[in-house]
Design a protein around this motif. Sequence first.
Motif, mmCIF file in Angstrom:
data_model
loop_
_atom_site.group_PDB
_atom_site.id
_atom_site.type_symbol
_atom_site.label_atom_id
_atom_site.label_comp_id
_atom_site.label_asym_id
_atom_site.label_seq_id
_atom_site.Cartn_x
_atom_site.Cartn_y
_atom_site.Cartn_z
ATOM 1 N N ARG A 110 16.408 -17.546 1.291
ATOM 2 C CA ARG A 110 15.234 -17.593 0.416
ATOM 3 C C ARG A 110 14.680 -19.017 0.304
ATOM 4 O O ARG A 110 13.468 -19.235 0.384
ATOM 5 N N VAL A 122 9.820 -14.204 -5.685
ATOM 6 C CA VAL A 122 10.510 -12.932 -5.396
ATOM 7 C C VAL A 122 9.780 -11.761 -6.045
ATOM 8 O O VAL A 122 9.591 -10.722 -5.409
ATOM 9 N N GLU A 123 9.364 -11.930 -7.282
ATOM 10 C CA GLU A 123 8.705 -10.822 -7.984
ATOM 11 C C GLU A 123 7.371 -10.464 -7.321
ATOM 12 O O GLU A 123 7.034 -9.280 -7.205
ATOM 13 N N ARG A 157 8.278 -8.547 -4.206
ATOM 14 C CA ARG A 157 8.737 -7.186 -4.539
ATOM 15 C C ARG A 157 7.573 -6.301 -4.981
ATOM 16 O O ARG A 157 7.524 -5.114 -4.633
ATOM 17 N N HIS A 185 8.179 -5.693 -0.675
ATOM 18 C CA HIS A 185 9.206 -6.359 0.131
ATOM 19 C C HIS A 185 10.483 -6.524 -0.687
ATOM 20 O O HIS A 185 10.434 -6.610 -1.914
ATOM 21 N N ASP A 212 12.389 -9.161 -0.707
ATOM 22 C CA ASP A 212 12.531 -10.554 -1.129
ATOM 23 C C ASP A 212 11.302 -11.307 -0.626
ATOM 24 O O ASP A 212 10.382 -10.685 -0.085
ATOM 25 N N VAL A 213 11.310 -12.631 -0.767
ATOM 26 C CA VAL A 213 10.170 -13.409 -0.279
ATOM 27 C C VAL A 213 10.025 -13.207 1.222
ATOM 28 O O VAL A 213 11.009 -12.993 1.936
ATOM 29 N N VAL A 270 11.874 -11.341 6.220
ATOM 30 C CA VAL A 270 12.171 -11.314 4.797
ATOM 31 C C VAL A 270 13.471 -12.076 4.552
ATOM 32 O O VAL A 270 14.423 -11.949 5.340
ATOM 33 N N ALA A 271 13.511 -12.838 3.459
ATOM 34 C CA ALA A 271 14.758 -13.504 3.093
ATOM 35 C C ALA A 271 15.860 -12.451 3.030
ATOM 36 O O ALA A 271 15.665 -11.367 2.483
ATOM 37 N N GLY A 272 16.986 -12.769 3.629
ATOM 38 C CA GLY A 272 18.098 -11.812 3.713
ATOM 39 C C GLY A 272 18.225 -11.192 5.088
ATOM 40 O O GLY A 272 19.270 -10.626 5.424
#
Length: 145
Positions: free
Chosen positions: A20, A40-41, A44, A48, A50-51, A96-98
């Motif tokens: 992230r 992040v919000e 979402r 998505h 995450d970012v 996406v982060a992750g």
Amino acid sequence: MNPEIQGRQYPPTAPYLVGREKVREFARAVQATHPEHLDVEAARAAGHADVIAPPTFPIVIQELTLRQLLEDETAGVDFTRVVHGDQRFSATRPIVAGDELTAQLTVTSVKSLGGNDMVTSESVITDADGEHVVTATSTLVVRAA
């Protein structure tokens, strides 16, 4: 430069876990200010997990594959003479982060123009399930001596 490397495929890279904070740092560096890259919000709310990374973020993963090419002594690329000629990305979905991403480079073209050598390669980047995420295409110009 060795023209016989055209068609050569290098082994897949080790998995790269997209963090992230790396996404946020990259977004700030390239002045990508859309909230989905930083918050992040907001990401979402857009559907998505995450970012999401800016569209040029794949260069971070592609660099791992280009290193394979540049370190390949049989390729004959003199890095002291390299100029980045072209860069393109063709994405199936945002990074996406992750995400855990792996890339594999194929040399698609080697040619000489005006005394300079040009090598074009594609780095196909896939996720942990083996699904295509993005293809990064790069042309390096190796200036004449």
